[in-house]
Scaffold this motif. Sequence first.
Motif, PDB file in Angstrom:
ATOM      1  N   ILE A  35       0.833  -1.264  -0.038  1.00  0.00           N
ATOM      2  CA  ILE A  35       0.052   0.043  -0.074  1.00  0.00           C
ATOM      3  C   ILE A  35       0.754   1.192  -0.131  1.00  0.00           C
ATOM      4  O   ILE A  35       0.654   2.247  -0.682  1.00  0.00           O
ATOM      5  N   ALA A  36       1.896   1.367   0.741  1.00  0.00           N
ATOM      6  CA  ALA A  36       2.824   2.507   0.810  1.00  0.00           C
ATOM      7  C   ALA A  36       3.512   2.587  -0.424  1.00  0.00           C
ATOM      8  O   ALA A  36       3.808   3.592  -0.915  1.00  0.00           O
ATOM      9  N   GLU A  37       4.079   1.603  -0.926  1.00  0.00           N
ATOM     10  CA  GLU A  37       4.608   1.610  -2.178  1.00  0.00           C
ATOM     11  C   GLU A  37       3.795   1.994  -3.198  1.00  0.00           C
ATOM     12  O   GLU A  37       4.073   2.825  -4.249  1.00  0.00           O
ATOM     13  N   ILE A  43       3.223   6.055  -2.877  1.00  0.00           N
ATOM     14  CA  ILE A  43       4.246   6.727  -3.499  1.00  0.00           C
ATOM     15  C   ILE A  43       4.461   6.850  -5.064  1.00  0.00           C
ATOM     16  O   ILE A  43       4.642   7.618  -5.548  1.00  0.00           O
ATOM     17  N   GLU A  44       4.048   5.589  -5.479  1.00  0.00           N
ATOM     18  CA  GLU A  44       4.277   5.365  -6.880  1.00  0.00           C
ATOM     19  C   GLU A  44       3.258   6.283  -7.608  1.00  0.00           C
ATOM     20  O   GLU A  44       3.481   7.011  -8.734  1.00  0.00           O
ATOM     21  N   GLN A  45       1.827   6.588  -7.019  1.00  0.00           N
ATOM     22  CA  GLN A  45       1.195   7.323  -7.595  1.00  0.00           C
ATOM     23  C   GLN A  45       1.063   8.699  -7.460  1.00  0.00           C
ATOM     24  O   GLN A  45       0.770   9.285  -8.319  1.00  0.00           O
ATOM     25  N   PRO A  89       5.098   9.381  -9.718  1.00  0.00           N
ATOM     26  CA  PRO A  89       5.359   8.406 -10.871  1.00  0.00           C
ATOM     27  C   PRO A  89       6.772   8.580 -11.129  1.00  0.00           C
ATOM     28  O   PRO A  89       7.519   7.447 -11.806  1.00  0.00           O
ATOM     29  N   ILE A  90       7.627   9.702 -11.008  1.00  0.00           N
ATOM     30  CA  ILE A  90       8.874   9.758 -11.360  1.00  0.00           C
ATOM     31  C   ILE A  90       9.943   9.046 -10.776  1.00  0.00           C
ATOM     32  O   ILE A  90      10.907   8.648 -11.175  1.00  0.00           O
ATOM     33  N   LEU A  91       9.497   9.036  -9.307  1.00  0.00           N
ATOM     34  CA  LEU A  91      10.304   8.063  -8.488  1.00  0.00           C
ATOM     35  C   LEU A  91      10.407   6.844  -8.970  1.00  0.00           C
ATOM     36  O   LEU A  91      11.173   5.964  -8.703  1.00  0.00           O
TER      37      LEU A  91
END
Length: 89
Positions: free
Chosen positions: A77-79, A82-84, A87-89
Motif C-alpha cells: 500500500i505504501a509503495e 508513493i508510486e501514484q 511516478p517519476i520516483l
Amino acid sequence: MAAPATLRWMQACVVLLLCLSEALPAASETSRNYYDTLNVEPSATDREIKKAFRKLAIRYHPDKNKSADAEKTFREIAEGKIEQMDPIL
C-alpha cells in the motif's frame, strides 16, 4: 508555513521509498497495478489516492493488524501510494 511541512512529508516519502526498494523486488520485476492495490480508479485525484491510502494504512498497519500478511500488505500500500503520487520516483 506549508512549505516546511510539505518538504518534511516529501522527505519522509523518499526515506520510505528507499526502505521499501531494498525490501521489495523492483517494480519492473513484478507487474503490479497500484490503482488496484489502493482500490482507486486510474483517473483518481491526489486527494482520492491519499484518502484511500490512509484508510488502508490504518487497516493494515502492523501495529494494529496482527495477521501474518499485514506487514507485506502495508508495504504494498505504501509503495502504491508513493508510486501514484510521484511516478517519476
